[in-house]
Enzyme design. Sequence first.
Site, PDB file in Angstrom:
ATOM      1  CB  SER A   7      -0.926   0.023   1.218  1.00 49.53           C
ATOM      2  OG  SER A   7      -1.615   1.259   1.281  1.00 49.53           O
ATOM      3  CG  HIS A  32      -3.793  -1.653  -1.758  1.00 48.58           C
ATOM      4  ND1 HIS A  32      -4.773  -2.559  -2.098  1.00 48.58           N
ATOM      5  CD2 HIS A  32      -4.398  -0.757  -0.936  1.00 48.58           C
ATOM      6  CE1 HIS A  32      -5.904  -2.235  -1.514  1.00 48.58           C
ATOM      7  NE2 HIS A  32      -5.709  -1.138  -0.810  1.00 48.58           N
ATOM      8  CG  ASP A  34      -5.395   2.410   0.491  1.00 50.38           C
ATOM      9  OD1 ASP A  34      -6.327   1.593   0.384  1.00 50.38           O
ATOM     10  OD2 ASP A  34      -4.321   2.154   1.056  1.00 50.38           O
ATOM     11  CG  MET A  36      -8.852   7.194   1.404  1.00 46.47           C
ATOM     12  SD  MET A  36      -8.058   7.330   3.024  1.00 46.47           S
ATOM     13  CE  MET A  36      -7.191   5.765   3.102  1.00 46.47           C
ATOM     14  CG  HIS A  65      -9.907  -0.059  -1.297  1.00 49.05           C
ATOM     15  ND1 HIS A  65      -9.620  -0.178   0.049  1.00 49.05           N
ATOM     16  CD2 HIS A  65     -11.268  -0.082  -1.391  1.00 49.05           C
ATOM     17  CE1 HIS A  65     -10.754  -0.262   0.715  1.00 49.05           C
ATOM     18  NE2 HIS A  65     -11.762  -0.201  -0.122  1.00 49.05           N
ATOM     19  CG  MET A  67     -11.713   3.030   0.899  1.00 47.78           C
ATOM     20  SD  MET A  67     -10.407   3.034   2.151  1.00 47.78           S
ATOM     21  CE  MET A  67      -8.964   3.221   1.107  1.00 47.78           C
ATOM     22  CG  MET A 136     -12.102  -2.415   4.495  1.00 46.24           C
ATOM     23  SD  MET A 136     -10.454  -2.090   3.836  1.00 46.24           S
ATOM     24  CE  MET A 136      -9.795  -0.943   5.055  1.00 46.24           C
ATOM     25  CG  ASP A 174      -6.217  -2.432   3.471  1.00 46.88           C
ATOM     26  OD1 ASP A 174      -5.284  -2.202   4.268  1.00 46.88           O
ATOM     27  OD2 ASP A 174      -6.589  -1.612   2.610  1.00 46.88           O
TER      28      ASP A 174
END
Length: 218
Positions: A7, A32, A34, A36, A65, A67, A136, A174
């Site tokens: 990540s 990975h 992330d 957001m 991912h 989010m 998660m 994760d």
Amino acid sequence: MIKISSSILASDFARLGEQIKEADDAGADYIHVDVMDGHFVPNLTIGPVVVSWIRPVTKKPFDVHLMIESPEKYIDDFANAGADIITVQQEATVHLHRIVEQIKGFNKKAGVAINPATPIGTLEEILPFIDLVLVMTVNPGFGGQSFIQTMPQKIAAMRKMIDARKFDIELEVDGGINAETAPTVVAAGARVLVAGSAIFNKRESITQAMQRLRESAK
């Protein structure tokens, strides 16, 4: 084989390309990313333009991912930027199947993530259509959180659901994953481990951290 998805949320963004290359050389299976939005989760990170900038650094699959609220608005951008796996939150949309089909339309792998308090039963109807489930093991929004101790039971239940229906779905976890927690989640049935601060930290090199995590996850 257990896969490690490194990540970049925990990486040194001033040296982002360099650290991704180091993680690649150290044996990361996925990179990975992330994403957001400050709405679905209380933090802001990166967008598709950054994904496109770092795409030439490595040939490893980008495990993105989302989010974010209304993920359907951004699937096209992330797919075109170079994402290989696009995972959306089950809680972020009421049209989950439609979004999965949108991802598949770009010939990308589709994943669905669930938060710690979301029952695994909410995924039962979408399982035939997806490639990855992300459980998660912390509340999403920040890196460096501690693993929630009740999550192994949930991972094991998810593993049982996938295996019972004989689906070819990767089970990813994760949150708080490190050399201490990795054996527990692997024993519960996880096969892809997302690790941020366990890999990108000032205590050891990325290569040393990756080796230590991989050894613990056997």
